[in-house]
Scaffold this motif. Structure first.
Motif, PDB file in Angstrom:
ATOM      1  N   GLU A 396       0.927  -1.204  -0.244  1.00 28.27           N
ATOM      2  CA  GLU A 396       0.342  -0.201  -0.062  1.00 28.27           C
ATOM      3  C   GLU A 396       1.035   1.073   0.165  1.00 28.27           C
ATOM      4  N   SER A 397       2.279   0.719   0.651  1.00 26.10           N
ATOM      5  CA  SER A 397       3.066   2.288   0.332  1.00 26.10           C
ATOM      6  C   SER A 397       3.503   2.941  -0.950  1.00 26.10           C
ATOM      7  N   LEU A 398       3.220   1.721  -1.863  1.00 26.61           N
ATOM      8  CA  LEU A 398       3.538   1.856  -3.429  1.00 26.61           C
ATOM      9  C   LEU A 398       3.380   3.263  -4.209  1.00 26.61           C
ATOM     10  N   PRO A 399       3.569   4.354  -4.363  1.00 27.52           N
ATOM     11  CA  PRO A 399       3.827   5.651  -4.970  1.00 27.52           C
ATOM     12  C   PRO A 399       2.305   5.164  -6.108  1.00 27.52           C
ATOM     13  N   GLU A 400       1.693   6.600  -6.099  1.00 29.65           N
ATOM     14  CA  GLU A 400      -0.231   6.086  -7.127  1.00 29.65           C
ATOM     15  C   GLU A 400       0.248   7.258  -7.581  1.00 29.65           C
ATOM     16  N   SER A 401       0.391   8.291  -7.459  1.00 32.19           N
ATOM     17  CA  SER A 401       0.384   9.597  -7.981  1.00 32.19           C
ATOM     18  C   SER A 401       2.212   9.725  -8.838  1.00 32.19           C
ATOM     19  N   TYR A 402       3.041   9.244  -8.758  1.00 34.98           N
ATOM     20  CA  TYR A 402       4.072   8.837  -9.352  1.00 34.98           C
ATOM     21  C   TYR A 402       4.697   8.016 -10.274  1.00 34.98           C
ATOM     22  N   PRO A 403       3.977   7.560 -10.837  1.00 35.38           N
ATOM     23  CA  PRO A 403       4.679   6.458 -11.820  1.00 35.38           C
ATOM     24  C   PRO A 403       5.893   5.608 -12.117  1.00 35.38           C
ATOM     25  N   ARG A 404       6.013   4.611 -11.651  1.00 36.87           N
ATOM     26  CA  ARG A 404       7.224   4.087 -11.648  1.00 36.87           C
ATOM     27  C   ARG A 404       7.427   3.617 -12.674  1.00 36.87           C
ATOM     28  N   THR A 405       8.801   2.973 -14.215  1.00 39.18           N
ATOM     29  CA  THR A 405       9.053   2.608 -14.811  1.00 39.18           C
ATOM     30  C   THR A 405      10.266   2.415 -14.617  1.00 39.18           C
ATOM     31  N   LYS A 406      10.558   1.906 -15.956  1.00 42.81           N
ATOM     32  CA  LYS A 406      12.411   0.960 -15.328  1.00 42.81           C
ATOM     33  C   LYS A 406      13.627   2.011 -15.403  1.00 42.81           C
ATOM     34  N   GLU A 407      13.469   3.183 -16.411  1.00 38.28           N
ATOM     35  CA  GLU A 407      14.137   4.244 -16.636  1.00 38.28           C
ATOM     36  C   GLU A 407      14.157   5.086 -15.162  1.00 38.28           C
ATOM     37  N   ASN A 408      13.422   5.643 -14.855  1.00 36.02           N
ATOM     38  CA  ASN A 408      13.178   6.080 -13.436  1.00 36.02           C
ATOM     39  C   ASN A 408      13.574   5.193 -12.591  1.00 36.02           C
ATOM     40  N   THR A 409      13.588   4.262 -11.950  1.00 34.10           N
ATOM     41  CA  THR A 409      13.680   2.769 -11.221  1.00 34.10           C
ATOM     42  C   THR A 409      15.378   2.411 -11.315  1.00 34.10           C
ATOM     43  N   ALA A 410      15.962   3.407 -12.262  1.00 31.64           N
ATOM     44  CA  ALA A 410      16.878   2.281 -12.263  1.00 31.64           C
ATOM     45  C   ALA A 410      18.372   3.412 -11.995  1.00 31.64           C
ATOM     46  N   PRO A 411      19.377   2.405 -11.685  1.00 29.51           N
ATOM     47  CA  PRO A 411      20.262   3.504 -10.247  1.00 29.51           C
ATOM     48  C   PRO A 411      20.945   4.696 -11.498  1.00 29.51           C
ATOM     49  N   ILE A 412      21.503   5.221  -9.878  1.00 31.21           N
ATOM     50  CA  ILE A 412      21.862   6.703 -10.530  1.00 31.21           C
ATOM     51  C   ILE A 412      23.549   7.080  -9.861  1.00 31.21           C
ATOM     52  N   GLY A 413      23.925   6.185  -9.293  1.00 32.55           N
ATOM     53  CA  GLY A 413      25.125   6.165  -8.828  1.00 32.55           C
ATOM     54  C   GLY A 413      25.481   7.258  -7.095  1.00 32.55           C
ATOM     55  N   SER A 414      23.954   6.692  -6.447  1.00 30.16           N
ATOM     56  CA  SER A 414      23.986   7.707  -5.751  1.00 30.16           C
ATOM     57  C   SER A 414      23.508   6.805  -3.866  1.00 30.16           C
ATOM     58  N   ARG A 415      23.403   7.724  -3.133  1.00 23.59           N
ATOM     59  CA  ARG A 415      23.489   6.981  -1.583  1.00 23.59           C
ATOM     60  C   ARG A 415      21.592   6.224  -1.590  1.00 23.59           C
ATOM     61  N   TYR A 416      21.477   6.844  -2.626  1.00 19.81           N
ATOM     62  CA  TYR A 416      19.620   6.554  -2.208  1.00 19.81           C
ATOM     63  C   TYR A 416      18.921   5.769  -3.301  1.00 19.81           C
ATOM     64  N   ASP A 417      19.949   4.966  -4.488  1.00 23.87           N
ATOM     65  CA  ASP A 417      19.675   4.012  -5.639  1.00 23.87           C
ATOM     66  C   ASP A 417      18.184   2.683  -4.810  1.00 23.87           C
ATOM     67  N   ASN A 418      19.141   2.439  -3.891  1.00 24.21           N
ATOM     68  CA  ASN A 418      18.235   0.922  -3.393  1.00 24.21           C
ATOM     69  C   ASN A 418      16.370   1.806  -2.721  1.00 24.21           C
ATOM     70  N   GLN A 419      16.553   3.210  -2.733  1.00 26.80           N
ATOM     71  CA  GLN A 419      14.892   3.603  -2.147  1.00 26.80           C
ATOM     72  C   GLN A 419      14.546   3.594  -3.706  1.00 26.80           C
ATOM     73  N   ILE A 420      15.104   4.320  -4.805  1.00 27.99           N
ATOM     74  CA  ILE A 420      14.905   4.573  -6.216  1.00 27.99           C
ATOM     75  C   ILE A 420      14.794   3.726  -6.278  1.00 27.99           C
ATOM     76  N   ALA A 421      15.146   2.347  -6.371  1.00 29.89           N
ATOM     77  CA  ALA A 421      14.777   1.346  -7.181  1.00 29.89           C
ATOM     78  C   ALA A 421      12.793   0.598  -6.534  1.00 29.89           C
ATOM     79  N   VAL A 422      13.148   1.406  -5.481  1.00 27.08           N
ATOM     80  CA  VAL A 422      10.821   0.408  -5.347  1.00 27.08           C
ATOM     81  C   VAL A 422      10.095   2.061  -5.716  1.00 27.08           C
ATOM     82  N   LEU A 423      10.550   2.683  -5.283  1.00 30.39           N
ATOM     83  CA  LEU A 423       9.440   4.331  -5.458  1.00 30.39           C
ATOM     84  C   LEU A 423       9.710   5.050  -6.502  1.00 30.39           C
ATOM     85  N   GLY A 424      10.735   5.223  -7.247  1.00 26.36           N
ATOM     86  CA  GLY A 424      11.550   6.292  -8.446  1.00 26.36           C
ATOM     87  C   GLY A 424      11.625   6.836  -8.072  1.00 26.36           C
TER      88      GLY A 424
END
Length: 1020
Positions: A396-424
């Motif tokens: 239920e915690s997945l965002p509904e107003s912010y669509p997740r895609t393969k592109e916006n969940t890909a790693p960017i070399g930051s400390r937040y990559d493992n959060q971005i992987a789930v939430l975008g």
């Protein structure tokens, strides 16, 4: 395991339990469980986010040693949830980098890093082995060894918003106490031949089928007293059966029962067997179908990793996800008993694959609290363990107003990559730019802001966290408030917490404001309209209801979401308050705490809680109130006159002034000792002798029944014995506190007390015939001094020394402080309570229990705190996403001791209806602008809303009522509302007030009284 196989981190080892550090935890676990833990060695494998969360909680709890194993080098993405790692650690072994920082948490726990091979010889050195970030094949291999040697084994992992825990504590694992509740006890009123026990109907027995009880003080069935515990079958809230008592005699009267916690054993199966035929503990009863699906899904993830060099599926990668689904189908066919005929939920399995590389701080905190508590159960035998699998998710915690895609969940070399992987990335940026207010930075507050730092909450260009707490750090905080260290004691919590998380995540620098202001009516000029309107959300981390309710009212007024939580030992709760959707925190309240009747407190105690409450009152009557009254008398010229007019105990106050200023004023510490000895005589001998004079042991009531029966226990006067430690402790503590009042130097030297006590002359005591003693609360309050007229009171007042003759003289009232073991406060209350208990043959309490009750301490442990904070932040994701469906949110209640997990939808806010209009009772209001007159207000509501206002109030002041006399109303109609407030209250409207609140009563178009919202009048 040789000394060369591990690196030791310096830490102190001590055989005794440090009560100053562990006091709050001791109330939860007890001394026996704590001692077992302090002799336990724990191995933890895997030091990413979940591993370090478990390590932190276990270290704070105080096991003997914790050995870490994780030779893998630190990566940038590890910083998503691993709070002890920094960018400078990249490339260094996670275990080596973590160990020294972990060691700072608790000097009594030996932290080491294992650098050899974890073979059978190595594993058998531990009482508990915990695996994270390991393959299922490795888990099976390790578990085969641990099960063989009856070593507790735990495996756990987090995959995005999914988590898993597996326990195997071996065969014959002994549980000493299943739930940690205080043993039930009560007073017996009857026992028949069949063993049916009735108790007094003023208190429920709180027993369950299968519990065991023992008895004492029974007359007529003496064979039951102190006999082998009897098994209970519950018959009702006030009755239970213990089996036939034929042949033991006939019950006459009296008796106490007490529950006995009887140890029992359970057997667990190894992982290899449970993989095929799992036993589940359900974490959410709304998702009963999910654990079997996830059981297949987690194994499918492992199957995928085995085919791809240990790599998990890429975020939002359909090709990888489909491969996981294919593996899951095969597993479901091979393990038909798992799904038990249900279809594989391929959508769920696909989502698990999408999130598999994710590592979210709230999930880590949630699972870390659960797993650490399981480790403590394994090492102490306290509480019931998970048997055997637990799966948890928060989809239920997945965002509904912010669509997740393969592109916006890909790693960017930051400390937040493992959060971005789930939430975008888009939703991650939303979190970074939140403006959040955290009220409180104690145990929950520390965990909360740690989670936020890892999440990057508030670290964006527009983001900000404001944290406020006016409390400073104490030693007892260090056991569960992990951002603080011993050198921080005495400093402000908010400042240290803010500095600690900036070190944890430098991105937070410049985005945290630490304040020391209490949030309340007195600081509304600080936390004003601009402040509240500038927030996105509010989170409470408070420990009292009054403060929570105030923040709740502010959130309702400014329409801000509020995340609320609390803990009590192993129990925790969370609540979501969302504008226009849910009820507020204040909408529902716990029932009031049951008070002790005054007559019970004064003369008829039957439980140790009664004697502790009485002792606390004695403490106040001896060392606080008299000194305060003396200072008032010396500083306020009209104090005596005011006392004679207004006080209900004029004689008592005046006699106290005379005693503390003249007749009993000590000049030396010896006189303080003598005073304490004489007070012993009054309280524990004379007062009891007087009570027995009024009500002899064979006294009967007007109905002919024995007076001393049921809850009334006949007391026995005590004879002072200087060799009795409790007797002497009363005198030592009492004398030192009395000396403190007068600024005299005290002592604890036994020789000093022995010398003085030998020479104290104790007056003979004879009971008086004119003393009235209150038997129940409906009777007049006791008067043991006889009547006294106004003339006598005046004479007593005139006999006092005038304040002018005592210029500059002051006494020092004692300020009760429960956590200072050198100030004699708890020592005095413990001795006083236990002496009173001796009077009434009540089982005494040790110092720790007395401190708990007298200090109104809330038991707390780090595991529950971490878990609850994780649950709160899973809801914070939803708040940030502005979800508008009630079913999207979850209120939670957990009890780790059972263990129990319960979640429910928040209660919807109540709706009101008037003139065919529907409004929200909590969140809606009539919003007006400008300082209009009363007449304009009345006309406006009549014309616009069809409401006839019959009453208007502001705060506690009634400003207008339709039944006021016409002349009085005529004077008010033309007044602006601010002027009306000032006229009625005789006080000016606060300069900082930009908005005023008015409550109204109104009639609708049909002249019916209707409930309507309040008025919000914006002045500027």
């Amino acid at each position: 395991m040789s000394d060369n196989s591990k690196m030791q981190i310096d830490s102190e080892e001590n055989g005794e339990i440090d009560e100053g550090l562990y006091s709050r935890q001791l109330y939860v676990l007890g001394a026996e469980a704590m001692k077992k833990m302090t002799h336990s060695n724990v191995l933890l494998v895997g030091l990413k986010g979940l591993g370090v969360e478990i390590a932190k909680n276990v270290t704070l709890a105080g096991v003997k040693s914790l050995t870490l194993f994780d030779p893998a080098p630190t990566k940038i993405e590890d910083l998503s949830s691993q709070f002890f790692l920094t960018e400078s650690d990249i490339g260094i072994s996670r275990a080596l980098a973590t160990a020294p920082r972990l060691a700072e948490l608790n000097q009594y726990v030996k932290i080491s890093v294992f650098e050899g091979t974890l073979d059978e010889d190595a594993l058998t050195q531990y009482q508990c082995v915990i695996l994270t970030e390991t393959s299922i094949e490795t888990q099976v291999q390790f578990n085969e060894i641990t099960h063989k040697h009856n070593i507790a084994f735990i495996a756990a992992d987090v995959r995005g918003l999914f988590g898993t825990v597996f326990n195997d504590f071996g065969s014959g694992f002994t549980i000493l106490d299943a739930n940690g509740n205080d043993p039930a006890r009560g007073i017996v009123s009857d026992i028949d031949e069949e063993g049916n026990v009735s108790i007094l109907d003023d208190t429920r027995h709180d027993l369950e089928d299968g519990d065991y009880v023992t008895f004492t003080e029974i007359e007529g069935l003496s064979g039951l007293n102190n006999a082998t515990p009897r098994k209970v079958k519950v018959l009702g809230p006030y009755a239970f059966n213990i089996g036939s008592v034929k042949g033991l005699g006939t019950y006459v009267k009296g008796g106490l029962f007490q529950q006995v916690k009887v140890p029992f054993t359970i057997d667990m199966q190894p992982l290899i067997a449970q993989l095929e035929k799992p036993e589940f503990l359900f974490s959410d009863f709304a998702k009963l179908e999910r654990p079997p699906q996830l059981h297949i899904g987690f194994q499918a993830l492992q199957g995928f990793a085995n085919k791809h060099d240990g790599q998990l599926p890429k975020p939002m990668d359909d090709e990888d996800a489909n491969e996981v689904v294919h593996i899951a189908r095969t597993l479901a066919a091979q393990l038909p008993g798992v799904l038990d005929g249900a279809e594989l939920d391929e959508k769920l399995i696909k989502e698990l694959a999408y999130e598999a590389r994710g590592d979210l701080p709230p999930m880590v905190a949630t699972l870390g609290g659960i797993v650490a508590q399981e480790a403590l159960k394994a090492t102490s035998g306290k509480f019931t363990p998970i048997k055997q699998f637990l799966y948890f998710d928060s989809l239920e915690s997945l965002p509904e107003s912010y669509p997740r895609t393969k592109e916006n969940t890909a790693p960017i070399g930051s400390r937040y990559d493992n959060q971005i992987a789930v939430l975008g990335k888009d939703f991650h940026n939303k979190i970074r730019n939140l403006k959040e207010f955290l009220v409180g930075s104690g145990a929950i507050g520390c965990e909360m802001i740690k989670n936020w730092a890892l999440m990057g909450l508030g670290s964006g260009p527009e983001g900000k966290i404001t944290i406020t707490d006016n409390d400073s750090i104490e030693k007892s905080n260090l056991n569960r408030q992990f951002l603080f260290r011993p050198h921080d004691v005495g400093k402000y919590k908010s400042e240290i917490a803010a500095k600690a998380v900036v070190q944890m995540n430098p991105d937070m620098a410049g985005h945290i404001e630490a304040r020391q202001d209490k949030v309340g009516p007195e600081t509304e000029n600080i936390f004003d309209d601009d402040f509240w309107n500038g927030l996105d959300a509010v989170t409470n981390a408070l420990d009292n209801v009054e403060a929570r309710q105030y923040v709740d009212r502010r959130c309702v007024f400014y329409r801000k979401s509020l995340l609320e939580s609390g803990t009590l030992g192993t129990k925790g709760n969370t609540q979501v308050v969302y504008p226009g959707l849910t009820e507020s925190y204040s909408a529902s309240q716990d029932p009031p705490e049951k008070s002790i009747p005054l007559c019970t407190l004064r003369s008829f105690p039957n439980r140790i809680e009664h004697t502790i409450a009485w002792a606390k009152n004695v403490f106040q009557d001896y060392f606080v109130l008299p000194a305060e009254n003396v200072n008032l008398y010396l500083s306020q010229p009209d104090f005596v006159e005011s006392t004679l007019k207004n006080s209900g105990d004029q004689k008592g106050i005046l006699e106290s002034l005379q005693a503390y200023l003249v007749t009993e004023k000590p000049l030396t510490f010896d006189e303080c000792i003598a005073w304490a000895r004489l007070e012993f005589e009054k309280k524990f001998h004379n007062d009891i002798a007087q009570l027995l004079y009024n009500f002899p042991r064979d006294a009967v009531t007007s109905s002919g029944s024995l007076f001393w029966s049921g809850p009334k226990r006949p007391p026995t006067p005590l004879t002072f014995d200087p060799e009795n430690p409790t007797h002497l402790n009363f005198v030592i503590a009492g004398a030192n506190l009395h000396a403190f009042n007068y600024g005299l130097k005290g002592s604890t030297d036994p020789a000093v007390f022995k010398r003085v006590l030998e020479n104290v002359i104790v007056p003979e005591f004879s009971p008086k015939s004119n003393v009235q003693i209150q038997v129940n609360d409906n009777e007049p309050v006791e008067n043991d001094q006889g009547a006294i007229d106004d003339t006598s009171l005046k004479s007593l007042a005139e006999s006092l020394p005038t304040p002018s003759t005592l210029a500059g003289y002051r006494l020092a009232p004692v300020e009760f402080e429960k956590d200072d073991d050198t100030n004699h406060h708890i020592d005095f209350i413990t001795a006083t309570s236990n002496l009173r208990a001796m009077n009434y043959a009540i089982e005494p309490a040790d110092r720790l229990k007395t401190k708990l009750i007298a200090g109104r301490i809330i038991p707390a442990i780090a595991t529950t705190t971490g878990l609850v904070t994780g649950l709160v932040n899973l809801e914070l994701y939803k708040v940030a996403d502005a979800k508008t469906k009630l079913e999207s949110y979850k209120n939670g209640f957990v009890n780790l001791s059972l263990p129990f997990f319960g979640f429910s939808e928040p209660i919807a806010s109540q709706k009101l209806k008037y003139n065919d209009k529907v409004v929200d009772k909590i969140w809606d209001r009539f919003e007006l602008t400008g300082d209009i007159t009363l007449r304009e207000l009345l006309d406006l509501f009549k014309e616009k809303e069809g409401l006839e206002i019959s009453m208007l109030s502001h705060g506690v002041s009634l400003l207008y009522a339709s039944f006021f006399p016409p002349k009085k109303l005529a004077d008010k109609y033309a007044l602006p509302l601010t002027k009306l407030i000032e006229t009625v209250t005789k006080k000016p409207v606060a300069e900082h007030a930009k908005t005023l609140i008015f409550e109204i009563c109104a009639d609708d178009l049909n002249d019916e009284d209707v409930e309507v919202p309040y008025i919000s009048l914006k002045l500027r």
